[in-house]
Write a protein that holds these residues in place. Structure first.
Motif: not given
Length: 114
Positions: A29-30, A98-99
């Protein structure tokens, strides 16, 4: 982290398909999510993108025909493809960043016959 894409297949021009990409090992979800496609000998291109908040954007040539959506409860992102054209024939990949790490699904082949 594993992204499992599915839903590709053979369809006639004007038809529809829905691609799914189920994620595991990641907090679904993030992050934001995207669907890309790549034809042989060509660069991978972004088709549709959805943010964690649900904002979307699309490649011009699919705007109004494709819809990206996600279900945080099912850890799944979707690409609904309507009014398919032969030029939509490609391998489609789901993606999240992600990152510093890019995560890709394994690709699902969409073939649109004329």
């Amino acid at each position: 982290v594993q992204l499992q894409a599915s839903g590709g297949g053979l369809v006639q021009a004007g038809g529809s398909l829905r691609l799914s990409c189920r994620a595991s090992g990641i907090i679904f979800s993030i992050g934001s999510w995207g669907w890309y496609r790549q034809a042989p000998g060509k660069q991978r291109e972004l088709v549709a993108h959805i943010t964690s908040g649900g904002n979307t954007n699309y490649k011009d040539s699919v705007e109004g025909r494709f819809t990206i959506s996600k279900d945080n409860r099912k850890n799944t992102v979707y690409l609904q493809m309507n009014s398919l054209k032969p030029e939509d024939t490609n391998v489609y990949y789901c993606h999240t960043l992600r990152g510093l790490y890019d995560y890709w699904g394994q690709g699902t082949l969409v073939t649109v016959s004329s």
